[in-house]
Design a protein around this motif. Structure first.
Motif, PDB file in Angstrom:
ATOM      1  N   UNK A  84       0.898  -1.107   0.070  1.00 23.99           N
ATOM      2  CA  UNK A  84      -0.179  -0.045  -0.035  1.00 23.99           C
ATOM      3  C   UNK A  84       0.877   1.440   0.029  1.00 23.99           C
ATOM      4  N   UNK A  85       1.839   1.349   0.864  1.00 28.24           N
ATOM      5  CA  UNK A  85       2.826   2.492   0.764  1.00 28.24           C
ATOM      6  C   UNK A  85       3.279   2.633  -0.578  1.00 28.24           C
ATOM      7  N   UNK A  86       3.863   1.759  -1.293  1.00 26.80           N
ATOM      8  CA  UNK A  86       4.539   1.827  -2.452  1.00 26.80           C
ATOM      9  C   UNK A  86       3.492   2.568  -3.386  1.00 26.80           C
ATOM     10  N   UNK A  94       3.209  -4.962  -8.862  1.00 31.25           N
ATOM     11  CA  UNK A  94       1.666  -4.603  -8.823  1.00 31.25           C
ATOM     12  C   UNK A  94       1.326  -3.336  -8.740  1.00 31.25           C
ATOM     13  N   UNK A  95       2.201  -2.539  -7.893  1.00 35.47           N
ATOM     14  CA  UNK A  95       2.044  -1.082  -7.918  1.00 35.47           C
ATOM     15  C   UNK A  95       1.790  -0.432  -9.190  1.00 35.47           C
ATOM     16  N   UNK A  96       2.546  -0.969 -10.136  1.00 27.55           N
ATOM     17  CA  UNK A  96       2.607  -0.497 -11.803  1.00 27.55           C
ATOM     18  C   UNK A  96       1.646  -1.283 -12.730  1.00 27.55           C
ATOM     19  N   UNK A 137       0.556   6.833  -6.564  1.00 23.69           N
ATOM     20  CA  UNK A 137      -0.674   7.704  -6.988  1.00 23.69           C
ATOM     21  C   UNK A 137      -0.616   9.058  -6.427  1.00 23.69           C
ATOM     22  N   UNK A 138       0.157   9.290  -5.383  1.00 19.98           N
ATOM     23  CA  UNK A 138       0.429  10.785  -5.092  1.00 19.98           C
ATOM     24  C   UNK A 138       0.917  11.536  -6.267  1.00 19.98           C
ATOM     25  N   UNK A 139       1.900  10.906  -6.959  1.00 18.18           N
ATOM     26  CA  UNK A 139       2.558  11.489  -7.761  1.00 18.18           C
ATOM     27  C   UNK A 139       1.811  11.792  -9.108  1.00 18.18           C
ATOM     28  N   UNK A 140       0.815  10.722  -9.533  1.00 20.31           N
ATOM     29  CA  UNK A 140      -0.155  10.654 -10.553  1.00 20.31           C
ATOM     30  C   UNK A 140      -0.967  12.009 -10.393  1.00 20.31           C
ATOM     31  N   UNK A 141      -1.494  12.257  -9.129  1.00 20.94           N
ATOM     32  CA  UNK A 141      -2.424  13.126  -8.941  1.00 20.94           C
ATOM     33  C   UNK A 141      -1.696  14.430  -9.126  1.00 20.94           C
ATOM     34  N   UNK A 142      -0.619  14.651  -8.726  1.00 19.35           N
ATOM     35  CA  UNK A 142       0.226  15.988  -8.828  1.00 19.35           C
ATOM     36  C   UNK A 142       0.283  16.272 -10.546  1.00 19.35           C
ATOM     37  N   UNK A 183      13.084   6.236  -6.100  1.00 23.05           N
ATOM     38  CA  UNK A 183      12.397   5.990  -4.807  1.00 23.05           C
ATOM     39  C   UNK A 183      12.207   4.723  -4.681  1.00 23.05           C
ATOM     40  N   UNK A 184      11.655   3.974  -5.563  1.00 16.40           N
ATOM     41  CA  UNK A 184      10.984   2.561  -5.294  1.00 16.40           C
ATOM     42  C   UNK A 184      12.338   1.715  -5.488  1.00 16.40           C
TER      43      UNK A 184
END
Length: 315
Positions: A203-205, A279-281, A210-215, A239-240
């Motif tokens: 979830x953290x990853x 899975x984050x991607x 998602x935060x960068x996608x929104x920005x 970062x990942x």
């Protein structure tokens, strides 16, 4: 300038999203099939049994002790070091028609053959009813965690991203459980803790991406949603890599040198880190794109000021 650099420096991660998503689907279906046919090899924490802790006067030979505990009453005993090479933990499964005292006596008789000075430090009995409650509560804990995450991400971001994050978490948990089912590894409370840790790590990853996608949806005015997502993943990739690399160093050390007591925990984390990273991607972000995420969904809701309608009517 920001817009040009962001788009030009983008790695097209989603170009391979379809085949990797198909691979993920195959892994999930295979895991579910294994769980349905093989089930999970529940440890004594869930099935019930007896735990006997012994202290030897010198380092013990675990293989010889396991071979000695091959009678009908002690068949299936798990023998492992506990803390030091002189401390041994013997975990005995429940045997129908066999008393606990009989099992403990046979363990002590086998231990005395190797060391007359062996000391029985403790005996603990876990009833099968308690084990059943632990299994139910553990499954409920994972389910509640997923529901709370769905609600949190829906409020924090957008429901399309929320569905993507929960799908990625379910993907990670199912594949991790599938590996334990396929290999018939013991599933005890430490493994359950590992699965819950995988949920938090994945979830953290996902939230960082998602935060960068929104920005980027708000900053980059030109660009298709798939391009914005690729740009966001590219920007967070360093970062990942750093986070995953440093975590892997610790987990691999636990897996190789941590001992039998936390081997299952380290195995669950090792699997979860690998599947959680991609899975984050290829699950969370790709599913959000397929659900039609766009810039309008990321725009903050405008709150109408009090009296604005009256001002509009004034000449």
């Amino acid at each position: 300038m920001f817009q040009i650099l962001s788009i030009k420096g983008t790695i097209n991660f989603l170009r391979h999203a379809v085949p990797i998503s198909i691979l993920s689907l195959v892994l999930v279906l295979g895991s579910l099939t294994s769980l349905a046919t093989n089930g999970i090899n529940w440890g004594l924490d869930f099935t019930g049994g007896t735990v006997v802790e012994l202290e030897f006067s010198s380092p013990s030979d675990l293989e010889a002790l396991r071979a000695e505990l091959s009678s009908v009453e002690t068949d299936g005993a798990v023998v492992q070091n506990f803390g030091s090479s002189r401390d041994v933990l013997v975990r005995l499964p429940v045997k129908e028609g066999v008393a606990t005292d009989t099992q403990v006596s046979q363990v002590m008789d086998a231990a005395l053959k190797f060391d007359p000075q062996v000391v029985q430090k403790r005996v603990e009995v876990v009833g099968p009813q308690i084990g059943k409650e632990l299994a139910e509560q553990g499954g409920l804990a994972v389910l509640v965690a997923l529901i709370c995450i769905l609600i949190y991400v829906s409020f924090r971001f957008e429901w399309r991203l929320a569905l993507g994050s929960v799908a990625a978490l379910a993907h990670d948990v199912i594949i991790t459980l599938g590996v334990f089912s396929l290999l018939q590894l013991d599933f005890d409370l430490t493994v359950l803790a590992g699965v819950l840790t995988v949920v938090g790590y994945s979830l953290n990853d996902t939230i960082v991406v998602f935060d960068r996608i929104r920005e980027n949806f708000l900053k980059i005015r030109k660009g298709e949603p798939e391009e914005i997502v690729n740009t966001s993943i590219t920007q967070t990739m360093s970062r990942t890599i750093i986070t995953t690399g440093t975590t892997l160093v610790v987990v691999v050390a636990l897996f190789l040198k941590g001992g039998t007591m936390i081997h299952g925990f380290a195995t669950a984390l090792l699997m979860g880190i690998f599947v959680g990273t991609f899975s984050s991607i290829y699950v969370a972000s790709f599913l959000a794109v397929k659900l039609g995420i766009n810039r309008e969904h990321m725009m903050p809701v405008e709150i109408e000021k009090e009296g604005a309608d009256q001002d509009a009517l004034m000449p």
